[in-house]
Design an enzyme around this catalytic site. Structure first.
Site, mmCIF file in Angstrom:
data_model
loop_
_atom_site.group_PDB
_atom_site.id
_atom_site.type_symbol
_atom_site.label_atom_id
_atom_site.label_comp_id
_atom_site.label_asym_id
_atom_site.label_seq_id
_atom_site.Cartn_x
_atom_site.Cartn_y
_atom_site.Cartn_z
ATOM 1 N N GLY A 75 0.792 -1.226 0.000
ATOM 2 C CA GLY A 75 0.000 0.000 0.000
ATOM 3 C C GLY A 75 0.822 1.272 0.000
ATOM 4 N N CYS A 132 0.662 0.166 -9.815
ATOM 5 C CA CYS A 132 0.548 -0.423 -8.468
ATOM 6 C C CYS A 132 -0.883 -0.906 -8.276
ATOM 7 C CB CYS A 132 0.898 0.575 -7.381
ATOM 8 S SG CYS A 132 0.639 -0.121 -5.727
ATOM 9 N N LYS A 167 6.615 2.010 -15.687
ATOM 10 C CA LYS A 167 6.382 0.618 -15.263
ATOM 11 C C LYS A 167 4.987 0.199 -15.685
ATOM 12 C CE LYS A 167 7.319 -2.345 -11.268
ATOM 13 N NZ LYS A 167 7.957 -2.345 -9.942
ATOM 14 N N THR A 195 3.319 -6.461 -10.812
ATOM 15 C CA THR A 195 2.677 -7.699 -10.352
ATOM 16 C C THR A 195 1.296 -7.897 -10.990
ATOM 17 O OG1 THR A 195 1.828 -6.471 -8.484
ATOM 18 C CG2 THR A 195 3.824 -7.749 -8.120
ATOM 19 N N GLY A 249 9.477 -12.760 -11.727
ATOM 20 C CA GLY A 249 9.807 -14.141 -11.412
ATOM 21 C C GLY A 249 11.194 -14.608 -11.742
#
Lengths: 321, 285
Positions: A75, A132, A167, A195, A249
């Protein structure tokens, strides 16, 4: 450090193609607690994501393990732009590596304001976080709409001469189109990928394990997805010489080499550090060895060398005869 | 982060020297590492790779160290996949261990440490007992468990009966530390009730001057820590508690393992791994 690992990225000279990812290594110093770890072993360190004002972040649990990976929803806990510039940046050892700040805004104007503040510092580059997944103002709303992405990059571009890396979110329909819009707006580099949104449930309580209910999935579980996204984005970015930080990953040198072949100029390491804090040594060594074994002078000679399979059957099977 | 913290955490391959199972899926694991054994302070923990098939390490408190032989002991209970896989590791296996991590308990000028450990929160209390055994402290340990204790308890040499609590942990007795056990179960010689009830019995038995010398140290399940903090407040005693939370990096990098803490500047989210795991109970509860 192996000589053949030195590389250029968005005008920055890096010791290694490894970039430590935002949110995994605090504000650059935390991993130096580990004996044997040095920021000098990586090309760049991307600092924890920051916002204009301080944020406390999400309630616990903020992390949980999932098959071959983990979910996090921190967060964007951070002390705010002012404190980062005044208290954190002056303490960084800038001889060891390059430092990238990662910024999130709650509006297009706020992204512009933060970029402007960092333009006046000695930070090496600015990563725009429009992906995000864990806070309402974390930018994913900007990242999932290519036109909004364009506007965020555009305003940052106007406000800074520092290299800008955008990003990108994997949680969108056409990442290559989004990449194209960010390039049009003036981004110098792209980080692929952030992610993937995910969830884990405690079957005893029937509640999500993560306090924020959902979070971002990282780790080896997402590697094949990240690799494909890098390949897709590279098909666009290669025409503009916009380099990619390939991430998602990566835990071994072979993983890193796959990303470079797919089109990444540098490789991001995050979750793998949690498992092995000294993994960067191994990845550096493995990439360097691979370059030597293949008579390549540097990483740049390997970027985007993917030899796609011909997907059309050309052999005469005789079936139609 | 201060410069002294640099390189303070080691990454070691540690061989399993012993691995004993107790009732209630509890295990005591002995690992070899001279570096970790010598560097550990009570309340610190290690972050362990339990299996190659799991993406995250597991944080486990250090129970005791043997600096002469370069070993340290951990107590854990099987609660999920990580501890289940750890329980299957055999003597001779090698585990990757990061440690020692965290700010441990601080011994103060209060000479009567009251150590309260519940379940797998017992280890840090045993670690404090080990540290204070040769020092000018008169510790009293209360260990609580709802499954059989992971050691064969014995009658305390001093024969003192704290409302039915007469038995102790042999190792603590050997170290000269008075200890009693508590449980809601019917265990012989064990106080029937909460650890905090037994703590009240102990505190009421002290003189006012003696009570002024008590500092409470606690580790255990969250409801127990809430009760301990409340007890400390009632008796106006300083209290340090050790907390746990899901943990990823364990070096302060990810801010995944936080707890809400009251500070002079207002609410802050502190990282349990490196800002803790030990906190002032009055700041947390």
């Amino acid at each position: 450090m192996h000589n053949n690992l030195k590389t250029q990225f968005c005008g920055l000279s890096l010791n290694s193609p490894i970039v430590l990812l935002s949110g995994c290594v605090g504000f650059g110093e935390e991993y130096t607690r580990i004996d044997g770890f040095s920021n000098a072993d990586v090309g760049a360190v991307c600092l924890k994501g920051i916002t204009l004002e301080p944020r406390l972040g999400n309630i616990p649990h903020r992390v949980c393990e999932t098959p071959s990976g983990m979910i996090n929803a921190i967060g964007l806990q951070n002390p705010g732009t002012h404190a980062v510039i005044n208290n954190i940046l002056p303490k960084l050892d800038k001889v060891e590596t390059r430092f990238i700040i990662n910024i999130s805004g709650s509006s297009i104007e706020e992204y512009g304001e933060i970029a402007k503040r960092f333009d006046d510092t000695d930070i090496d580059a600015i990563e725009i976080n429009i992906s995000c997944p864990n806070v309402k103002e974390g930018g994913v709303a900007f990242g999932n709409d290519p036109d909004m992405s364009y506007q965020v990059v555009e305003i940052c571009r106007k406000n800074t001469v520092k290299p800008i890396i955008t990003k990108l979110s994997p949680n969108q329909t056409n990442i290559a189109f989004s990449a194209q819009r960010c390039i049009d707006a003036g981004t110098d580099g792209l980080a692929v990928i952030n992610t993937l949104m995910g969830m884990a449930i405690d079957t005893k309580t029937k509640k999500p394990i993560i306090g924020n209910n959902q979070g971002g999935l990282s780790g080896p579980a997402i590697k094949p997805i990240a690799l494909l996204k890098v390949h897709q984005v590279y098909q666009v970015s290669k025409h503009h010489n916009v380099p990619i930080i390939g991430q998602g990953g990566i835990t071994t040198a072979n993983d890193a080499i796959e990303f470079i072949i797919a089109g990444a100029a540098t490789v991001g390491i995050g979750t793998a550090l949690f498992y092995d804090p000294l993994v960067c040594h191994k990845i550096n060594k493995g990439i360097s060895q691979y370059l030597s074994d293949n008579n390549l002078g540097g990483v740049d000679e390997l970027v985007g060398t993917l030899a796609l399979n011909s997907t059309v059957l050309t052999c005469d099977t005789g079936i139609n005869k | 982060m201060n410069k002294a913290s640099r390189h303070s955490i080691k990454v070691c391959d540690c061989q399993i020297l012993a691995h004993y199972q107790f009732e209630g899926e509890q295990y005591i694991l002995t690992l070899a590492s001279d570096m970790i054994a010598k560097a550990t302070k009570p309340g610190q923990f290690v972050h362990i790779t339990v299996s190659n098939s799991l993406a995250m390490r597991r944080p486990i408190s250090i129970m005791s160290v043997d600096t002469e032989n370069g070993t340290f002991d951990l107590l854990y209970k099987v609660v999920g996949e990580g501890t289940r896989q750890l329980s299957q590791r055999k003597v001779g296996d090698v585990l990757s261990v990061i440690g020692p991590i965290g700010n441990g308990f601080e011994l103060t000028d209060k000479k009567r440490p009251l150590l309260i450990g519940g379940g797998v929160g017992m280890p840090p209390m045993i670690a404090i007992a080990q540290q204070t055994k040769d020092l000018d402290y008169q510790s009293f340990a209360i260990l609580g468990s709802e499954v059989p204790f992971p050691f064969a308890n014995k009658l305390a040499d001093n024969n003192k009966d704290y409302q039915g609590a007469t038995r102790t942990m042999p190792e603590l007795e050997d170290w000269g530390i008075e200890c009693r056990l508590a449980s809601l179960q019917d265990f012989k010689g064990v106080f029937k009730g909460f650890v905090t009830d037994l703590a009240s019995v102990y505190l009421e038995g002290l003189t006012t001057d003696e009570r002024m010398q008590v500092e409470v140290y606690a580790c255990g399940p969250h409801p127990m820590l809430v009760a301990v903090a409340s007890l400390a407040k009632e008796y106006n005693l300083p209290c340090q508690v050790s907390l746990e939370e899901n943990m990823a990096c364990a070096v302060g990098g990810c801010a995944g393992c936080v707890v809400e803490v009251k500070t002079d500047q207002g609410i802050a989210m502190k990282r349990i791994c490196v800002d803790g795991p030990v906190f002032d109970a009055y700041q947390v509860f």
